[in-house]
Design an enzyme around this catalytic site. Structure first.
Site, PDB file in Angstrom:
ATOM      1  CE  LYS A  52      29.854  50.382  54.617  1.00  0.00           C
ATOM      2  NZ  LYS A  52      29.967  50.092  53.348  1.00  0.00           N
ATOM      3  N   GLY A 185      21.008  57.698  41.510  1.00  0.00           N
ATOM      4  CA  GLY A 185      20.580  56.857  42.526  1.00  0.00           C
ATOM      5  C   GLY A 185      21.033  57.335  44.096  1.00  0.00           C
ATOM      6  N   GLY A 187      20.465  55.731  47.122  1.00  0.00           N
ATOM      7  CA  GLY A 187      20.395  54.906  48.059  1.00  0.00           C
ATOM      8  C   GLY A 187      21.381  54.706  48.773  1.00  0.00           C
ATOM      9  CB  ILE A 189      25.261  51.433  46.397  1.00  0.00           C
ATOM     10  CG1 ILE A 189      25.085  50.355  47.135  1.00  0.00           C
ATOM     11  CG2 ILE A 189      26.222  51.486  45.523  1.00  0.00           C
ATOM     12  CD1 ILE A 189      24.490  49.127  46.185  1.00  0.00           C
ATOM     13  N   GLY A 190      24.912  54.546  46.357  1.00  0.00           N
ATOM     14  CA  GLY A 190      24.969  55.616  45.753  1.00  0.00           C
ATOM     15  C   GLY A 190      25.655  56.739  46.777  1.00  0.00           C
ATOM     16  CD  GLU A 192      27.845  52.998  52.351  1.00  0.00           C
ATOM     17  OE1 GLU A 192      27.145  52.784  53.154  1.00  0.00           O
ATOM     18  OE2 GLU A 192      28.618  52.176  51.499  1.00  0.00           O
ATOM     19  CB  ALA A 273      23.997  53.896  43.005  1.00  0.00           C
ATOM     20  N   GLY A 275      19.877  50.352  42.124  1.00  0.00           N
ATOM     21  CA  GLY A 275      19.368  48.924  42.629  1.00  0.00           C
ATOM     22  C   GLY A 275      20.083  47.659  42.202  1.00  0.00           C
ATOM     23  CG  HIS A 449      28.256  61.989  81.381  1.00  0.00           C
ATOM     24  ND1 HIS A 449      27.771  62.628  80.393  1.00  0.00           N
ATOM     25  CD2 HIS A 449      29.138  62.398  81.997  1.00  0.00           C
ATOM     26  CE1 HIS A 449      28.254  63.766  80.650  1.00  0.00           C
ATOM     27  NE2 HIS A 449      29.149  63.940  81.299  1.00  0.00           N
TER      28      HIS A 449
END
Length: 470
Positions: A52, A185, A187, A189-190, A192, A273, A275, A449
């Site tokens: 992140k 991959g 998912g 991880i891949g 990101e 990536a 799994g 709002h």
């Protein structure tokens, strides 16, 4: 070598393990945690947190490059990869120290070494702690909680070497920016990592064996994501398989088969990536009644294994492989051990999932397809970001929020999002599902709002033909 007695011994101090140890101590149990590598585990040191930090740097770089769209001027925008990586490692280091402080504050005893079941029965379970090849301590506990986590899966012929073929750990600390990259991959991880390197200018190709990118997500969200990624310059190859890697001094020739046709793609680096597998080896499972299914320990609704007094949580206990799932499982486990009355088994349908690519993706509950397959008569609501004032003001008009309800009862079955900050928004639906909220409560809720959250309200309204701003 000391012989110490505890109520609870937790093996592994990742997000599940350390949270479990703290909660056990709060409940008055004498608690120890055994960790061989880093407090905070993979998530804090080599997963959730440092990725992140990298993605945040990429996000800011993206905004700087597009400053003109906000009436701003930024010249000669560039990045320093070494500094980006250094910041990411510093963030992890800071939190690692924080975990140590939390454990100390809660009077949890920390043992530095490899924890392993060593026999015993009933209230006299034994765990050895090995350091530098020698047993440094033997612990006795009434209850042992295994939280040893998981590691990256490696496929035969596609093994990582740390130089040309990377695992997630290698991708977190790149020494130089690859000009081209292939990710195996799609998912969380891949995708990101694909998003991070693509934003910084690498030519990225993603190969996914399933028929769509982000295959665990709702099909409509997956399709939206694919279009967005391709618009950003990524090449997405779904329904494709990597058949082989041929390494040279500075690049890799990847053989990819798709639709019965084979092609070769030359890239600087490859990220695998595909799994994870549970860390079930060398933790003393042999000779116990603990059952392992495809590298994951089988547990009951209270996280207890087939061996009384021994429990397993987190990635070791199977999907979904999420830090927050591990933490919650650990809390449930020790609260049940402590005899608390208001303890409920974990409902995996109420666990949100987040992917921090650009645009972000988040979801909770059943997809539209899964709801139909489960036999529900459903109502589906959608609301696009382009209809939301805050999204337009942020310069983030691309996205979608989708909500799914049981047409008969109004029960919220699932929610799926793609767009800016949806990884923060999803918890609103998470709370709604835990409270067993129906469409009526969500409709009567006042959303502030201008916020992105208003789209959640509009999506609910749309499911029942009451949408206002579309």
């Amino acid at each position: 070598m000391a012989d110490s007695s505890f109520d609870v011994v937790v093996v592994g101090a990742g997000p599940g393990g350390y949270v479990t140890a703290i909660r056990a101590a709060q409940l008055g149990m004498k608690t120890a945690v055994v960790e061989a590598n880093h407090l905070g585990g993979i998530c804090l040191n080599w997963g959730c947190i440092p990725t992140k930090a990298l993605l945040r740097s990429a996000e800011i770089y993206h905004y700087m490059k597009n400053a003109k769209a906000y009436g701003l001027s930024a010249e000669k925008v560039d990045f320093d990869l070494e500094a980006i990586v250094k910041r990411s490692r510093q963030v992890s280091s800071q939190l690692n120290k924080g975990v140590g402080g939390l454990l100390k504050k809660n009077k949890v005893t920390i043992f530095d070494g490899w924890g392993k079941l060593a026999g015993g029965t009933g209230g006299a379970r034994k765990v050895t702690v090995e350091k530098d090849g020698k047993v440094s301590d033997t612990l006795t506990a009434k209850h042992v909680i295994l939280a040893t986590g998981a590691r990256a899966r490696e496929l035969p012929g596609l093994e990582a070497d740390g130089k040309l073929v990377w695992t997630y750990k290698d991708a977190l600390v790149p020494k130089e920016m690859p000009k081209s990259l292939l990710v195996i991959g799609s998912g969380a991880i891949g995708i990101e990592f694909a998003s991070f390197f693509n934003t910084l200018g690498a030519k990225v190709t993603v190969v996914e064996v399933m028929d769509r990118v982000l295959p665990v997500e709702d099909e409509e969200i997956s399709a939206f994501a694919k279009k967005s990624f391709e618009k950003q310059g990524m090449t997405i190859m779904a329904g494709a398989t990597v058949k082989g890697l041929k390494k040279s001094a500075n690049n890799v020739t990847v053989t990819v088969e798709q639709g019965g046709k084979s092609q070769e793609i030359i890239v600087d680096r490859v990220i695998s990536a595909v799994g994870i597998v549970g860390n079930v080896e060398n933790i003393g499972l042999e000779g116990t009644k603990i059952k392992v299914d495809r590298t994951h320990v089988e547990i009951d609704e209270w996280c207890e294994t087939g061996e009384k007094g021994i429990y397993a949580i987190g990635d070791l206990a199977g999907p979904p492989w999420l830090a927050h799932k591990a933490e919650h499982e650990g809390v449930i486990c020790v609260e049940k051990i402590a005899g608390l009355k208001d303890v409920h088994p974990l409902n995996i349908r109420n666990i949100p999932g987040c992917t921090y690519c650009h645009p972000q993706v988040a979801s909770v509950g059943l997809t539209e397809k899964a709801a139909k397959e489960a036999g529900y008569d459903i109502k589906v609501g959608r609301f696009p970001f382009i209809g939301n004032g805050k999204a337009i003001a942020l310069g983030e008009p691309e996205g979608l929020i989708k909500s799914i309800f049981d047409a008969k009862t109004g029960e919220l079955l699932g929610a799926h999002m793609i767009g800016a900050e949806v990884t923060e928004l999803i918890q609103g639906y998470g709370i709604a599902k835990t409270l067993e909220t129906t469409e009526a409560e969500l409709m009567h809720t006042v959303f502030p709002h201008p916020t992105l959250s208003e789209m959640m309200h509009e999506s609910v309204l749309d499911a029942f033909d009451r949408v206002i701003h579309m």
